[in-house]
Every structure is written in C-alpha cells, then in structure tokens.
Write an enzyme that holds these catalytic residues in place. Structure first.
Site, PDB file in Angstrom:
ATOM      1  N   ASP A   1       0.857  -1.197   0.000  1.00 36.84           N
ATOM      2  CA  ASP A   1       0.000   0.000   0.000  1.00 36.84           C
ATOM      3  C   ASP A   1       0.887   1.238   0.000  1.00 36.84           C
ATOM      4  O   ASP A   1       1.809   1.345   0.819  1.00 36.84           O
ATOM      5  CB  ASP A   1      -0.902  -0.008   1.241  1.00 36.84           C
ATOM      6  CG  ASP A   1      -1.917   1.127   1.168  1.00 36.84           C
ATOM      7  OD1 ASP A   1      -2.677   1.153   0.198  1.00 36.84           O
ATOM      8  OD2 ASP A   1      -1.900   2.001   2.062  1.00 36.84           O
TER       9      ASP A   1
ATOM     10  N   ARG B   1      18.905 -55.816  -3.680  1.00 38.95           N
ATOM     11  CA  ARG B   1      18.311 -55.518  -2.363  1.00 38.95           C
ATOM     12  C   ARG B   1      18.246 -56.768  -1.471  1.00 38.95           C
ATOM     13  O   ARG B   1      17.242 -57.027  -0.806  1.00 38.95           O
ATOM     14  CB  ARG B   1      16.894 -54.960  -2.522  1.00 38.95           C
ATOM     15  CG  ARG B   1      16.816 -53.634  -3.253  1.00 38.95           C
ATOM     16  CD  ARG B   1      15.413 -53.103  -3.093  1.00 38.95           C
ATOM     17  NE  ARG B   1      15.210 -51.845  -3.758  1.00 38.95           N
ATOM     18  CZ  ARG B   1      14.721 -51.706  -4.988  1.00 38.95           C
ATOM     19  NH1 ARG B   1      14.423 -52.765  -5.711  1.00 38.95           N
ATOM     20  NH2 ARG B   1      14.537 -50.517  -5.496  1.00 38.95           N
TER      21      ARG B   1
ATOM     22  N   ASP C   1      13.711 -67.943  -5.977  1.00 32.97           N
ATOM     23  CA  ASP C   1      13.241 -67.413  -4.690  1.00 32.97           C
ATOM     24  C   ASP C   1      12.683 -68.553  -3.865  1.00 32.97           C
ATOM     25  O   ASP C   1      12.583 -69.696  -4.351  1.00 32.97           O
ATOM     26  CB  ASP C   1      12.188 -66.293  -4.910  1.00 32.97           C
ATOM     27  CG  ASP C   1      12.218 -65.264  -3.782  1.00 32.97           C
ATOM     28  OD1 ASP C   1      12.040 -65.657  -2.613  1.00 32.97           O
ATOM     29  OD2 ASP C   1      12.428 -64.067  -4.072  1.00 32.97           O
TER      30      ASP C   1
ATOM     31  N   GLY D   1      13.771 -72.199  -4.603  1.00 34.65           N
ATOM     32  CA  GLY D   1      15.002 -72.660  -3.942  1.00 34.65           C
ATOM     33  C   GLY D   1      15.481 -71.695  -2.879  1.00 34.65           C
ATOM     34  O   GLY D   1      14.973 -70.562  -2.775  1.00 34.65           O
ATOM     35  N   ASP D   2      16.473 -72.167  -2.099  1.00 32.64           N
ATOM     36  CA  ASP D   2      17.040 -71.355  -1.020  1.00 32.64           C
ATOM     37  C   ASP D   2      18.493 -71.076  -1.400  1.00 32.64           C
ATOM     38  O   ASP D   2      19.282 -72.012  -1.541  1.00 32.64           O
ATOM     39  CB  ASP D   2      16.954 -72.172   0.278  1.00 32.64           C
ATOM     40  CG  ASP D   2      17.528 -71.423   1.465  1.00 32.64           C
ATOM     41  OD1 ASP D   2      18.366 -70.510   1.266  1.00 32.64           O
ATOM     42  OD2 ASP D   2      17.145 -71.746   2.599  1.00 32.64           O
ATOM     43  N   PHE D   3      18.833 -69.808  -1.590  1.00 36.28           N
ATOM     44  CA  PHE D   3      20.193 -69.533  -2.080  1.00 36.28           C
ATOM     45  C   PHE D   3      21.284 -69.853  -1.061  1.00 36.28           C
ATOM     46  O   PHE D   3      22.459 -69.857  -1.393  1.00 36.28           O
ATOM     47  CB  PHE D   3      20.339 -68.120  -2.672  1.00 36.28           C
ATOM     48  CG  PHE D   3      19.796 -66.955  -1.871  1.00 36.28           C
ATOM     49  CD1 PHE D   3      20.111 -66.775  -0.536  1.00 36.28           C
ATOM     50  CD2 PHE D   3      18.994 -65.998  -2.499  1.00 36.28           C
ATOM     51  CE1 PHE D   3      19.640 -65.676   0.174  1.00 36.28           C
ATOM     52  CE2 PHE D   3      18.509 -64.893  -1.797  1.00 36.28           C
ATOM     53  CZ  PHE D   3      18.828 -64.734  -0.442  1.00 36.28           C
TER      54      PHE D   3
HETATM   55  C1  LIG Z   1      13.984 -57.460  -0.131  1.00 38.32           C
HETATM   56  S1  LIG Z   1      13.396 -58.590  -1.260  1.00 38.32           S
HETATM   57  C2  LIG Z   1      14.231 -58.148  -2.746  1.00 38.32           C
HETATM   58  C3  LIG Z   1      13.469 -58.567  -3.957  1.00 38.32           C
HETATM   59  C4  LIG Z   1      14.107 -58.180  -5.286  1.00 38.32           C
HETATM   60  N1  LIG Z   1      15.381 -58.787  -5.461  1.00 38.32           N
HETATM   61  C5  LIG Z   1      14.222 -56.687  -5.431  1.00 38.32           C
HETATM   62  O1  LIG Z   1      15.266 -56.178  -5.793  1.00 38.32           O
HETATM   63  O2  LIG Z   1      13.240 -56.008  -5.193  1.00 38.32           O
HETATM   64  C6  LIG Z   1      14.278 -60.049  -0.769  1.00 38.32           C
HETATM   65  C7  LIG Z   1      13.863 -61.262  -1.573  1.00 38.32           C
HETATM   66  O3  LIG Z   1      14.795 -62.286  -1.270  1.00 38.32           O
HETATM   67  C8  LIG Z   1      14.077 -63.495  -1.075  1.00 38.32           C
HETATM   68  N2  LIG Z   1      14.877 -64.388  -0.198  1.00 38.32           N
HETATM   69  C9  LIG Z   1      15.172 -64.178   1.089  1.00 38.32           C
HETATM   70  N3  LIG Z   1      15.899 -65.198   1.560  1.00 38.32           N
HETATM   71  C10 LIG Z   1      16.063 -66.054   0.532  1.00 38.32           C
HETATM   72  C11 LIG Z   1      16.721 -67.292   0.405  1.00 38.32           C
HETATM   73  N4  LIG Z   1      17.360 -67.827   1.437  1.00 38.32           N
HETATM   74  N5  LIG Z   1      16.707 -67.896  -0.791  1.00 38.32           N
HETATM   75  C12 LIG Z   1      16.057 -67.335  -1.849  1.00 38.32           C
HETATM   76  N6  LIG Z   1      15.408 -66.175  -1.777  1.00 38.32           N
HETATM   77  C13 LIG Z   1      15.410 -65.523  -0.603  1.00 38.32           C
HETATM   78  C14 LIG Z   1      12.797 -63.041  -0.437  1.00 38.32           C
HETATM   79  O4  LIG Z   1      11.785 -64.001  -0.552  1.00 38.32           O
HETATM   80  C15 LIG Z   1      12.505 -61.795  -1.223  1.00 38.32           C
HETATM   81  O5  LIG Z   1      11.774 -62.062  -2.392  1.00 38.32           O
END
Ligand SMILES: C[S@@+](CC[C@H](N)C(=O)[O-])C[C@H]1O[C@@H](n2cnc3c(N)ncnc32)[C@H](O)[C@@H]1O
Length: 635
Positions: free
Chosen positions: A88, A540, A497, A523-525
């Site tokens: 103003d 991840r 996975d 499978g289990d890595f």
């Molecule tokens: C945080 S998520 C990541 C998924 C994906 N890789 C991403 O980048 O978004 C972790 C993944 O690892 C898998 N996972 C965890 N332990 C595992 C195992 N011993 N053997 C195989 N897969 C596994 C989980 O089931 C899940 O799908």
C-alpha cells in the site's frame, strides 16, 4: 546480480501479488519474480487516526490486503498460495495522509497541497507465508515500509489542471505518477524511486534475504532498527476474519531505542500467533528474553515436518486402505458425501481426510468434487501397472507395527519380529509358520511395485548384452527379470526365490514375448545349488543379512560363477546425503526387522573383490541406488 539468488527463493513457490496495480506487477516481474495477481478486496478504510504514524497505516493496509487474498484463496480451494505479497502506497504532507483521489476536485486539492513542497511517499509491504494445517490457514507475516522524500516545483494552476485532465492522477496515491507525466512536477527525490512508483524493490529483496538467509547468531550486530507502533483498533474488525488467522497484537515494550516495537523477523515484522502453534510460543519466549529480530532462532520447519511426518504417512495409508483412489479413478469428480457413502465412513471425517489428500497434492478439489491427481492414478490406485498400493499397505499393516518397537530394538540391540510379529528374524522370509496367502501376496506386490520403479534403470545401468544367461537370486516376482528380458532379447533369466514366494509367482508372470525368456525356480540360495548363469544378480538382498551370511552367500555365488562371469549387485549405500537418507531409513528397518545392516560403496566393492569379483564398476540409479558390476576372475 547479487539479488537474484534471493528472488530465486520464490521461484518454486506459488506467489500471489494481492494488488491490481500494473506498476507493482511490472516492477516485480522485471525483477524475475513469478507470480499470479489476485487483487485484494480489502477496503482501504482503516481509521487513520488510530495509527501513531502514517507508515503504520500503510503497513497495516498492506497486511490486511495480503491476508484477505490468502484467506479467500484458502477458503475457495482449501489451498492457500505459498506467499502473498500485499503493498500500500500513501503520500503524506503536513501530517495528512493522501491516498488516491476520488475525483478531479480531490486530485486538485491533493496536488495543490504538494506544490512547491517536500512530501513523503510511504509504501507498506507485507510478505505473508501461508501454511495449511488441519484445513486451517496459518500465516507468518513479515512487514516493512520504505520512505522516499519528493519535492515538487511550484505548480501553476494551468499546469495543474492540464495534468489533472490528462487522467493520470486518478488511480495514484497523492494524485501523481512519477514514472510518467507526473515526473515533470518533481524537482528532486531522496530515496528509492521505485518506492514512489509503488513498490520498494530494493527493501523487498533485503527483506527476502533476511527471511531466507537469516544471519548466524555470531554474525549479528545489534543495531537499532525501525519499528512499528502498536495498533489495537481496527475500524472494521470483520476485515481480519477468515481462514482462522488473526493478526497478532504486537508486543509493546520489547524493543530497543523507541520503547516499543515488534518482536519478529526484520524491521517492523510480526508473527501471527495461532493457539497451540509452537512458533507462537517461540515468539513469546523471544519477547521474554528480550531478543531482537536478528537473534531469533531459525524456524525449525524441517524438524516440525519430521515430528509430524507420521501423521501424513498414516493419512495416506488410511486413504489407500479405504480405496479412495480406486473409487476416484476414471470417473467424474465425486462429492465428499458420495465418497464417504462408498467407503462407508463418516462424512465429516472423510472430508477432512480428502482435504488433507488435496493439500498434499494427491487429490484435486474443484466445485464439482474430488478427483485423483495423475500421481494418484499412477501409483495409488490398487491395480495400476505401477501401483505402490501394496507397498503402502505393507507399511501400514506390517512395518508400522515393527517401528513401534524401535525403542526396544535400540535398547536391546536386537531386531523385534518376535515382539511385533510373533516370529523370529530368520523366519522373516522363510516362514516356519506360513503367512496367509493375502499377506504373502501383499509382500510380493509391495516388492513388485518398488522394484519396477527402478528396474529399467538397473537393467540398463551397464551394457549386459553379451550375457546369455542370468539368475536373479531372491528375484521375487521377476519384475527386474522382466525388464532385463525386454532390454536383452538374447538373455535367458532365471528367477530364484523361496518356495512360499514361488507359489504365487505365476500371478506376476509377464504376458509379452519376454515371458519365454524367464523361468521361475523355487530354492534357497543358502542351501540349494544355484542355477548356472553367466550373470548373477543380488538386488536388495545383502542389506538384510548380517556379515557372516553376506560372506556365506557371496562365496556360494562366487563358487558358482565361471571365470569371466559377473555379479550385478544393487543396494542403497551410505555414501552421499541423498542415498544415505534412504539407506539409513532402511537400516532402521533392518534394525527392527532383520539382522542386516547398511554398507558403504567401499564396503560393497571390497566384499565383491574379497569373493573374487574384480574390475568392479559402479553406477548410480535414480537418486539412491548403486549398481555394482564385478567380473569373476580366474581362481
Ligand atoms: C527385499 S526382497 C528383494 C526382492 C528383489 N530382489 C528386489 O530387488 O526387489 C528379498 C527377496 O529375497 C528373497 N529371499 C530371502 N531369503 C532367501 C533365500 N534364502 N533364498 C532365496 N530367496 C530368498 C525373499 O523371498 C525376497 O523375495
């Protein structure tokens, strides 16, 4: 130009000029300010006699003009602009305030009173920062004034009437415009020319600098500065109504020099006080300890956002849970009453939630009702291609609960899945008590949405075209595998996975030609032999694992890799500010949920090298993810 950065502070804000004056508009746009014009409807009718000095009247009028616009805009679309500028200009001579002449006789009276004399031109300016809190308008007001002395020549009757008949005096304070014909009446000026035109640009920039670059306490010199006298009475108190904001009564007796003055940023500044507003308490504290504007502590905006952030998250979660965004997809705008009826909720409370969603930009509100923004259609609708709905619901149903135990996790130094979810950390992925199908699918959809956000960039961070087979370990729904297959038509990708994940993987299988390139393996890595591949991927995965498990997994991957084969590792790292923020937030997640930890770029690089992957290259994807590519050296 040194002032540019200050004006630049307004560039990303919605700025409104509460004035119809073309001269103010020109001055501000010439300075590079981007703004809208919403003329104020505030009637310039404050009781001049109630002000102890003319400039106080101009400042108050400027403030009321800006508040009128802020309040009207807030009421209209429940979203006030970020900044409203009110101004103003008045002319004073012999203690009289001259505004705009109402007719030619009035113009003659004004101009003849200025003839051959020095007068003052005051422009009061108010910079009102607006905030919407719980649907209410909240404001911070900074105000100042500028004075310029102007001396007119002796004006003959003939000149006076000629000037009046030109029509120029009619919309100008004091009845003249210095920038046009009126310039011929002026013998000299002392002070800012633009102030006489209608807007003191120089002082405005200084005020912005004060607001946006407050001096460090150690740099502050205590100086006497201009103040504005107490104003208690308004001719029309209803003029200040609206939007829940009222101008503060100024604190008398706080100031230096003149015995009264405001306790707020800058010369003549004041803060609007709202009940319960921490800033209001801050202002009182400042008054108590006799602080000057320059020594007020910085306003903790980021801190407040941090403190209150969970409320915003929860509001978003709730709107998603109620499927508000699904309801509003592909339809005409809906009224709150229809939305409330559809989601079976209280009308009043639903309206509050919808208004909040509007305020944060995920809904739009018009007279016809509420509708989704583009952002909501993309990410918040539950079955859109890029939906983050399940990620949001996972946070609501799972992570939220875990975070309520963060305190225990920190104190006890252990993750809290037992307390929060009734299960052990090692069971998180591989559950000895299988989760319901819905919970498992929610986790997978959450990962799917998140992974898709960056999958294309991860897939193309390096040229992977010479690989013919890849295995994504813990590849979940195959979201990354799908992008890899699309990018590299000669690549066969195996997604490995856990069985409980693979059971539902078919829900996510792609339908395009890339489907033939992807296979899913259960499978289990840690236990099972890894499928053969030229390229292994760990995306991840490692941040969820403690060091011994990381070494365990990397040595298995290394053992399965042929010399010349590679490992692609994707993680948020701790190194730079932006990535560290995300990474550290994840680290709080791992703190409550798993036994993992966040690592730096250097640590990941060393881990790869320790396990035989050399020539490690790193690429940044988006703002926060690092992608590492290491090549298996001959053992
Ligand atoms: C945080 S998520 C990541 C998924 C994906 N890789 C991403 O980048 O978004 C972790 C993944 O690892 C898998 N996972 C965890 N332990 C595992 C195992 N011993 N053997 C195989 N897969 C596994 C989980 O089931 C899940 O799908």
């Amino acid at each position: 130009m040194a002032l540019c950065p200050v004006v630049g502070k307004l560039l990303h804000k919605r700025v409104v000029l509460a004035s119809a004056s073309p001269r103010r508009r020109e001055i501000l746009s010439n300075a590079g300010v981007r703004f809208e014009v919403v003329p104020s409807r505030f009637k310039e009718k404050l009781n001049k006699a109630s002000f102890s000095a003319p400039y106080a009247y101009a400042v108050e009028t400027a403030k009321q003009k800006a508040l009128d616009v802020a309040s009207r805009m807030h009421q209209k679309d429940l979203r006030a602009p970020d900044v409203v500028i009110g101004a103003d200009t008045i002319v004073t001579v012999g203690g009289l305030i001259l505004e705009k002449p109402v007719d030619k006789q009035d113009a003659y009276r004004m101009l003849s009173s200025l003839s051959g004399k020095e007068h003052s031109v005051f422009t009061g300016v108010a910079i009102v920062h607006c905030y919407s809190r719980d649907g209410q308008l909240d404001t911070d007001i900074s105000e100042f004034y500028e004075e310029t002395k102007v001396k007119f020549s002796e004006l003959s009757e003939e000149l006076l009437w000629e000037y009046i008949h030109s029509g120029e005096p009619m919309d100008k304070a004091g009845g003249y415009g210095i920038q046009a014909l009126g310039g011929m009446l002026v013998e000299y000026i002392h002070g800012d020319f633009l102030n006489v035109v209608g807007f003191p640009l120089n002082h405005f920039c200084k005020k912005l600098a004060e607001l946006y670059y407050p001096p460090k306490p150690e740099d502050v010199q205590r100086v006497k500065h201009d103040s504005i006298p107490t104003v208690d009475t308004f001719e029309n108190p209803s003029d200040v109504e609206g939007g829940g904001s009222e101008p503060a009564q100024r604190n008398p007796g706080s100031g230096e020099g003149e015995g009264w003055g405001p306790c707020a940023p800058g010369a003549g500044g004041s803060l609007v006080e709202a009940e319960g507003d921490p800033r209001a308490r801050g202002t009182k504290e400042a008054a108590k300890c006799n602080r000057t504007a320059e020594t007020l502590p910085p306003f903790p905006a980021d801190l407040l956002e941090l403190i209150e952030g969970f409320k915003a998250s929860k509001a978003l979660f709730t709107a998603c849970k109620l499927k508000v965004f699904d309801l509003l997809r592909d339809v005409a705008p809906q009224k709150a009453v229809d939305i409330a009826g559809n989601v079976d909720a209280s009308l009043y409370k639903t309206e509050r939630l919808l208004d909040f969603c509007t305020a944060v930009g995920i809904l739009e509100k018009t007279e016809q009702g509420y509708s989704n923004t583009e952002l909501a259609n993309l990410y918040l609708v539950s079955d859109s291609e890029d939906s983050l709905h399940s990620f949001i619901m996972r946070n609501n149903d799972h992570t939220w609960n875990l975070f309520t135990h963060l305190e225990f996790a920190i104190q006890e130094g252990t993750s809290q899945p037992r307390r929060a979810l009734g299960k052990e950390a090692e069971d998180l992925f591989q559950d000895s008590h299988p989760q319901s199908k819905e919970t498992q699918l929610q986790f997978m959809r959450a990962m799917h949405g998140l992974t898709r956000l960056t999958a294309h960039q991860v897939a193309t961070a390096f040229n992977l075209s010479w690989f013919t087979s890849a295995c994504d370990l813990g590849g979940c729904t195959g979201a990354l595998a799908c992008k890899l297959a699309q990018e590299y038509p000669h690549l066969q990708v195996t997604v490995l996975d856990l069985p409980n994940v693979m059971e539902h993987a078919s829900c996510f299988q792609p339908h395009g030609p890339e489907a033939a390139q992807i296979s899913f393996v259960s499978g289990d890595f840690f236990r099972d032999s890894l499928p053969r591949a030229d390229l292994y991927i760990l995306s991840r995965i490692l941040h969820d694992l403690p060091d011994d498990r990381v070494h365990d997994l990397l040595s298995r991957v290394s053992g399965s890799s042929k010399p010349g084969g590679s490992l692609l590792l994707v993680e948020a790292v701790l190194d730079d500010e932006q990535a560290a923020r995300v990474s550290l937030m994840q680290s709080l997640n791992t703190l409550v949920q798993t036994q993992g930890r966040q690592r730096s770029r250097g640590e990941y690089r060393r881990l790869l090298q320790q396990h035989g992957f050399c020539d490690v290259q790193v690429a940044r994807v988006g703002d926060t993810l690092d992608v590492f590519l290491g090549t298996r050296a001959a053992p």
